[in-house]
Design a protein around this motif. Structure first.
Motif, PDB file in Angstrom:
ATOM      1  N   ASP A 105       0.857  -1.191   0.000  1.00 21.66           N
ATOM      2  CA  ASP A 105       0.000   0.000   0.000  1.00 21.66           C
ATOM      3  C   ASP A 105       0.894   1.241   0.000  1.00 21.66           C
ATOM      4  O   ASP A 105       1.229   1.761   1.079  1.00 21.66           O
ATOM      5  CB  ASP A 105      -0.913   0.001   1.213  1.00 21.66           C
ATOM      6  N   PRO A 106       1.305   1.737  -1.171  1.00 24.85           N
ATOM      7  CA  PRO A 106       2.244   2.873  -1.240  1.00 24.85           C
ATOM      8  C   PRO A 106       1.676   4.123  -0.578  1.00 24.85           C
ATOM      9  O   PRO A 106       2.430   4.877   0.040  1.00 24.85           O
ATOM     10  CB  PRO A 106       2.453   3.077  -2.737  1.00 24.85           C
ATOM     11  N   GLN A 107       0.393   4.378  -0.721  1.00 25.21           N
ATOM     12  CA  GLN A 107      -0.167   5.582  -0.128  1.00 25.21           C
ATOM     13  C   GLN A 107      -0.100   5.531   1.420  1.00 25.21           C
ATOM     14  O   GLN A 107       0.231   6.522   2.086  1.00 25.21           O
ATOM     15  CB  GLN A 107      -1.633   5.742  -0.575  1.00 25.21           C
ATOM     16  N   PHE A 108      -0.403   4.379   1.986  1.00 21.37           N
ATOM     17  CA  PHE A 108      -0.291   4.236   3.444  1.00 21.37           C
ATOM     18  C   PHE A 108       1.148   4.401   3.900  1.00 21.37           C
ATOM     19  O   PHE A 108       1.422   4.997   4.954  1.00 21.37           O
ATOM     20  CB  PHE A 108      -0.830   2.858   3.876  1.00 21.37           C
ATOM     21  N   ALA A 109       2.044   3.894   3.101  1.00 19.99           N
ATOM     22  CA  ALA A 109       3.461   4.014   3.442  1.00 19.99           C
ATOM     23  C   ALA A 109       3.875   5.468   3.461  1.00 19.99           C
ATOM     24  O   ALA A 109       4.597   5.917   4.370  1.00 19.99           O
ATOM     25  CB  ALA A 109       4.305   3.224   2.444  1.00 19.99           C
ATOM     26  N   GLU A 110       3.418   6.235   2.421  1.00 21.74           N
ATOM     27  CA  GLU A 110       3.775   7.655   2.403  1.00 21.74           C
ATOM     28  C   GLU A 110       3.153   8.377   3.594  1.00 21.74           C
ATOM     29  O   GLU A 110       3.798   9.242   4.225  1.00 21.74           O
ATOM     30  CB  GLU A 110       3.270   8.256   1.086  1.00 21.74           C
ATOM     31  N   PHE A 111       1.912   8.035   3.923  1.00 16.58           N
ATOM     32  CA  PHE A 111       1.256   8.647   5.073  1.00 16.58           C
ATOM     33  C   PHE A 111       1.992   8.318   6.394  1.00 16.58           C
ATOM     34  O   PHE A 111       2.214   9.161   7.253  1.00 16.58           O
ATOM     35  CB  PHE A 111      -0.198   8.158   5.127  1.00 16.58           C
ATOM     36  N   ARG A 137       5.155   7.570   6.784  1.00 19.15           N
ATOM     37  CA  ARG A 137       6.427   8.298   6.831  1.00 19.15           C
ATOM     38  C   ARG A 137       6.202   9.743   7.253  1.00 19.15           C
ATOM     39  O   ARG A 137       7.017  10.340   7.960  1.00 19.15           O
ATOM     40  CB  ARG A 137       7.122   8.243   5.472  1.00 19.15           C
ATOM     41  N   SER A 138       5.084  10.322   6.778  1.00 15.82           N
ATOM     42  CA  SER A 138       4.772  11.694   7.191  1.00 15.82           C
ATOM     43  C   SER A 138       4.543  11.773   8.693  1.00 15.82           C
ATOM     44  O   SER A 138       4.991  12.713   9.370  1.00 15.82           O
ATOM     45  CB  SER A 138       3.531  12.196   6.436  1.00 15.82           C
ATOM     46  N   LEU A 139       3.832  10.792   9.222  1.00 19.34           N
ATOM     47  CA  LEU A 139       3.623  10.747  10.670  1.00 19.34           C
ATOM     48  C   LEU A 139       4.952  10.657  11.437  1.00 19.34           C
ATOM     49  O   LEU A 139       5.172  11.343  12.437  1.00 19.34           O
ATOM     50  CB  LEU A 139       2.740   9.554  11.048  1.00 19.34           C
ATOM     51  N   ASP A 140       5.857   9.819  10.965  1.00 20.62           N
ATOM     52  CA  ASP A 140       7.174   9.679  11.615  1.00 20.62           C
ATOM     53  C   ASP A 140       7.947  10.977  11.547  1.00 20.62           C
ATOM     54  O   ASP A 140       8.639  11.367  12.501  1.00 20.62           O
ATOM     55  CB  ASP A 140       7.979   8.556  10.953  1.00 20.62           C
ATOM     56  N   ALA A 141       7.802  11.693  10.386  1.00 17.33           N
ATOM     57  CA  ALA A 141       8.513  12.965  10.240  1.00 17.33           C
ATOM     58  C   ALA A 141       7.990  13.998  11.219  1.00 17.33           C
ATOM     59  O   ALA A 141       8.761  14.734  11.857  1.00 17.33           O
ATOM     60  CB  ALA A 141       8.393  13.454   8.806  1.00 17.33           C
ATOM     61  N   TYR A 142       6.653  14.094  11.306  1.00 18.01           N
ATOM     62  CA  TYR A 142       6.068  15.025  12.273  1.00 18.01           C
ATOM     63  C   TYR A 142       6.452  14.652  13.724  1.00 18.01           C
ATOM     64  O   TYR A 142       6.727  15.521  14.548  1.00 18.01           O
ATOM     65  CB  TYR A 142       4.545  15.037  12.126  1.00 18.01           C
ATOM     66  N   LYS A 143       6.468  13.385  14.013  1.00 20.89           N
ATOM     67  CA  LYS A 143       6.822  12.943  15.370  1.00 20.89           C
ATOM     68  C   LYS A 143       8.264  13.315  15.698  1.00 20.89           C
ATOM     69  O   LYS A 143       8.565  13.757  16.816  1.00 20.89           O
ATOM     70  CB  LYS A 143       6.636  11.425  15.479  1.00 20.89           C
ATOM     71  N   ALA A 144       9.143  13.143  14.739  1.00 23.55           N
ATOM     72  CA  ALA A 144      10.543  13.506  14.973  1.00 23.55           C
ATOM     73  C   ALA A 144      10.723  15.006  15.097  1.00 23.55           C
ATOM     74  O   ALA A 144      11.561  15.484  15.865  1.00 23.55           O
ATOM     75  CB  ALA A 144      11.409  12.950  13.847  1.00 23.55           C
ATOM     76  N   SER A 145       9.909  15.782  14.358  1.00 24.86           N
ATOM     77  CA  SER A 145      10.047  17.242  14.394  1.00 24.86           C
ATOM     78  C   SER A 145       9.508  17.825  15.690  1.00 24.86           C
ATOM     79  O   SER A 145       9.979  18.861  16.154  1.00 24.86           O
ATOM     80  CB  SER A 145       9.305  17.859  13.193  1.00 24.86           C
ATOM     81  N   MET A 146       8.491  17.235  16.208  1.00 23.79           N
ATOM     82  CA  MET A 146       7.886  17.729  17.450  1.00 23.79           C
ATOM     83  C   MET A 146       8.128  16.738  18.594  1.00 23.79           C
ATOM     84  O   MET A 146       7.227  16.306  19.287  1.00 23.79           O
ATOM     85  CB  MET A 146       6.379  17.943  17.225  1.00 23.79           C
TER      86      MET A 146
END
Length: 300
Positions: free
Chosen positions: A251-257, A259-268
């Motif tokens: 599921d490429p779309q879920f994977a991209e989503f 990764r976005s969650l991980d990015a936000y988690k790392a940023s905040m």
């Protein structure tokens, strides 16, 4: 009445006179009977004996048991090396001829002990002058005591015999004078202190070696454990990446989503962090808006 008193008085006088003629010699004593100051006879066997009443004859007693004379003085003696030593000794002796003893020594045991002490000390002084400290203490000690015994026995038999027998002569202690003894003790103490310090130094060096060896083994053990941990961690990360890849490939779309969650988690990652985003250009917000729209659509 006067006759009865006379008889009683006569009986009492007779009994007193009779008792003054009798004496008992104990098995531990000699009985010496004197007649006008001269020795009349010597009783050597125990039992009841008779003599003339005083002042014609008197009796005295002398001990026939084995007697012990201990050294009394602490005057130092010189050895062959001119070393000053102090000895303690004792003599075992007994009276064998009371007549000779009384005529040539004295009336009681103390007189013999006093004179015997002088003879024994002179004999020890003479023999110790011929010997070294080593011979006195160990190698020829028995010979020295035998020689002293022989000299003392000869002294009490020569000239006017003392009427005594020397049974044994023994040394109980032989030591340096106090000043030399303290010096020897100080040297011994210094030597023991030196040995103790040497043992402490050896022990401290051995302790340092053991500690260094333990520290080295600890470092090696920790390094090996870290290496093994990193190896296991790398294998786990690889396996996780593989599992993620397999899951995201489905599921490429879920994977991209995700990764976005991980990015936000790392940023905040810290409390109080603030991030300003444009909802129209953020994939995350667009996904959230689409999810909210689907949830608001009523089911048919």
């Amino acid at each position: 009445m006067n006759r009865i008193g006379f008889i009683a008085t006569s009986l009492l006088i007779l009994l007193a006179l009779l008792s003054s003629t009798m004496f008992v010699v104990d098995q531990r004593q000699f009985g010496v009977v004197y007649a006008l100051g001269q020795i009349k006879k010597v009783i050597t066997e125990p039992g009841l004996n008779f003599k003339l009443p005083p002042p014609f004859q008197n009796v005295s007693y002398i001990d026939k048991r084995l007697l012990t004379l201990d050294s009394q003085d602490t005057e130092p003696m010189l050895t062959a090396e001119k070393q000053r030593v102090v000895i303690d000794w004792y003599v075992r002796w007994r009276i064998t001829d009371p007549g000779e003893y009384i005529r040539n020594v004295g009336l009681d045991e103390n007189a013999g002990a006093l004179q015997l002490n002088r003879v024994v000390r002179n004999a020890f002084q003479e023999e110790i002058n011929r010997r070294t400290v080593r011979e006195l203490i160990s190698t020829r000690r028995e010979t020295l005591m035998a020689d002293v015994k022989r000299e003392v026995a000869d002294a009490v038999k020569s000239g006017k015999p003392w009427g005594i027998e020397i049974v044994d002569v023994r040394i109980t202690r032989a030591d340096y004078v106090e000043s030399i003894t303290e010096s020897v003790y100080r040297r011994m103490q210094a030597e023991r202190q030196r040995v103790a310090n040497e043992l402490r130094s050896t022990g401290a060096a051995e302790a340092e070696r053991i500690r260094a060896e333990a520290d080295r083994e600890r470092e090696v053990t920790v390094a090996n454990a870290y290496r093994d941990a990193q190896k296991v961690k790398g294998q786990g990360d690889g396996e996780a990446a593989r599992v993620y890849a397999d899951a995201f490939g489905k599921d490429p779309q879920f994977a991209e989503f995700y990764r976005s969650l991980d990015a936000y988690k790392a940023s905040m990652g810290k409390k109080g962090d603030v991030m300003v985003l444009d909802p129209s250009s953020s994939e995350f917000f667009r996904a959230m808006q689409s999810a909210g729209a689907r949830a608001a659509t009523p089911a048919r």
